[in-house]
Design an enzyme around this catalytic site. Sequence first.
Site, mmCIF file in Angstrom:
data_model
loop_
_atom_site.group_PDB
_atom_site.id
_atom_site.type_symbol
_atom_site.label_atom_id
_atom_site.label_comp_id
_atom_site.label_asym_id
_atom_site.label_seq_id
_atom_site.Cartn_x
_atom_site.Cartn_y
_atom_site.Cartn_z
ATOM 1 N N ASP A 116 0.791 -1.243 0.044
ATOM 2 C CA ASP A 116 -0.276 0.218 -0.021
ATOM 3 C C ASP A 116 0.874 1.173 -0.112
ATOM 4 O OD1 ASP A 116 -2.815 1.238 0.272
ATOM 5 O OD2 ASP A 116 -2.131 1.876 2.187
ATOM 6 N N ASP A 139 -0.307 4.893 0.654
ATOM 7 C CA ASP A 139 -0.874 6.072 1.787
ATOM 8 C C ASP A 139 -0.675 5.515 3.198
ATOM 9 O OD1 ASP A 139 -1.427 8.177 0.040
ATOM 10 O OD2 ASP A 139 -3.150 7.251 -0.403
ATOM 11 N N ASP A 175 -1.455 -0.639 6.021
ATOM 12 C CA ASP A 175 -1.780 0.108 7.352
ATOM 13 C C ASP A 175 -3.135 0.106 7.745
ATOM 14 O OD1 ASP A 175 -2.385 2.090 5.238
ATOM 15 O OD2 ASP A 175 -2.680 3.607 6.859
#
Length: 323
Positions: A12, A14, A210
């Site tokens: 991922d 961001d 995250d």
Amino acid sequence: MLIDGYDTLLLDLDGVVYLGRHAVPGAPEALEEARRGGVRLAYVTNNASRTPSAIAAHLRELGVPAEPADVVTSAQAAARLVAEQVPAGANVLVVGGTGLRAAVRDRGLRPVSTAAEDPVAVVQGIAPGLSYGLLAEGALAVRQGALFVASNRDSTMPTDRGVVPGNGAMVQVIVTATGVEPVYAGKPDPPLHRESMIRTGARRPLVVGDRLDTDIEGAHNAGVDSLLVLTGVARPVDLLTAPPEHRPTYLGEDLSALLARYPEVERGTCGGWRARWEDGELRLEGEGSRIDALRAACDAAWAAAGDGRADEDAVKPALARLT
């Protein structure tokens, strides 16, 4: 090292590699070392606003090794989803930015901007400056019977200024106006993982993210291992109270965890920490790194919760040791 045995990292962006315009500290160095070790890096993002070329250029500016072919976006997954259900060359109303329009065009479809052009599908993704007018056109087309596809369902996204509304929040404008739920392409839904596997040819991938409700649930849905890092959205309380589909295979402070030996976690113990239940509360004892403490606490909390989730009040004693 943790990455031993994996051929591809599905990363991922961001909250994992960068926060807005800035790299997460240590991320470029960790990824470069992983790449030199022979692991393929693939950047898999729910953000549909930019093209793979623009994302790769941004990553290189931050010192992260990346080429356009290394980037897989929810825009690409959404465009494939649409292309598999409508005729070649069909009009598709794009409620989004450059990245989504380019992905639609690359699939042999014609991006349009108004319901008057009789689009057979509406595809929506987050974009800076997304206007009321374009949302209204999308709603009109969906009411006329157009297929409705959304790039992702993220209600929020992290930036260097804090957490802001994501595409999932914006999608609700059209959902509320029409009563029609879209088909979602991004994590945790299967299309983006499918797109990633097609584009990378990965045989043993490790998902790195995250967010529990997108990255980790997406890995769970795909039946692959995952690493959750604490540089973005997820907090210790979210992990301790996570249901089975939100429990990562590994926990790390940041991407440096990829290059370290993962410690043994067993029966609520990790490193110098031991987590145990006493009088219906989760307690944490010992000393050492915070991440080892969290690993021990999660192991004990998840074992006790089974197929359910631990009560937030019950884990507060352990959380107090983690702050």
